[in-house]
Design a protein around this motif. Sequence first.
Motif, short mmCIF file in Angstrom:
data_model
loop_
_atom_site.label_atom_id
_atom_site.label_comp_id
_atom_site.label_asym_id
_atom_site.label_seq_id
_atom_site.Cartn_x
_atom_site.Cartn_y
_atom_site.Cartn_z
N LYS A 4 -4.32 9.42 -2.49
CA LYS A 4 -3.94 8.44 -1.49
C LYS A 4 -4.91 7.26 -1.58
N ASN A 25 1.08 4.21 -3.00
CA ASN A 25 0.93 5.65 -2.74
C ASN A 25 2.14 6.43 -3.22
N GLU A 71 0.83 -1.20 0.00
CA GLU A 71 0.00 0.00 0.00
C GLU A 71 0.87 1.25 0.00
N GLU A 72 1.95 1.23 0.77
CA GLU A 72 2.86 2.36 0.82
C GLU A 72 3.51 2.59 -0.54
N GLN A 78 -6.10 3.23 -0.05
CA GLN A 78 -6.09 2.23 1.02
C GLN A 78 -6.64 0.93 0.43
#
Length: 264
Positions: free
Chosen positions: A151, A116, A112-113, A153
């Motif tokens: 962003k 982003n 996920e990081e 998630q």
Amino acid sequence: MFGGLTGLTDPKGTDWGERMLNTVASQTIRHLFTKSESIEVFVRCYPSSKLLQGSIDSFKMSGRGLVIRKDFAVEEMSFETDAVAIDFGSVLSGKLNLKQPTQAIAQVVLSEEGINQSFQAELVRNRLVNLSLPALTALSGGKPVSFSEIKVQLLPQNRLKLWAKADLNNGELVPLNMTVTIAVERRRRISFQNPEVELEQVPEAQREMSKTLSLALAEILDNMVDLDRFDLDGVKMRLNRLETEGKRLIFSGYAEIERIPRSG
């Protein structure tokens, strides 16, 4: 040297030819990435005499903490081929060249990081700024619209929560908030489907604009993530499926390898 290639083993039983291939292949693979935390390569060639004819039994690679083209982080990547024909002369010169194209089973894991971070890459940002699509400029008085502060998630069942800001180029920023389903299309494109716009946290005066801009952004992303734009030279990735798992997005498929690329 040729005597060693026909069967010399070290005390642990590791074939000398395999060890030489592993060394050359590791050096070649590392050059494909801007950065790598770890890369392991296993080339199987037994007996080593087969190497003289340019034949190896299998080629496996696994890597962690990889960065492609300076901006695109990959948490894990692995691929494995069946028998492969290589140019034996290239191995002796410290390179790895294929005699013919081959295919490999592949798996890619994104965090996920890392996803982003990829939205900050210049290649991605350039496709989200100063857009003059009629559906957008109708809201901004004819001025180009830009999307920023994206962003995401990861959610279960291949869902994705997405936040962003839309800049109407008139001093107004419109918050965007939606959930989409991600899927594989034509084995090479990541599709953003069934956007569900959420307006509860958007100021009432901006809700209609937020809905329109959210749907427009989903359509832009749906047409943007095509693996052919990110292929390494000589290697094409094809996907069979994807799956969200916690904070990881896992792709499985195969790679069509025409030649071993020299850089990523």
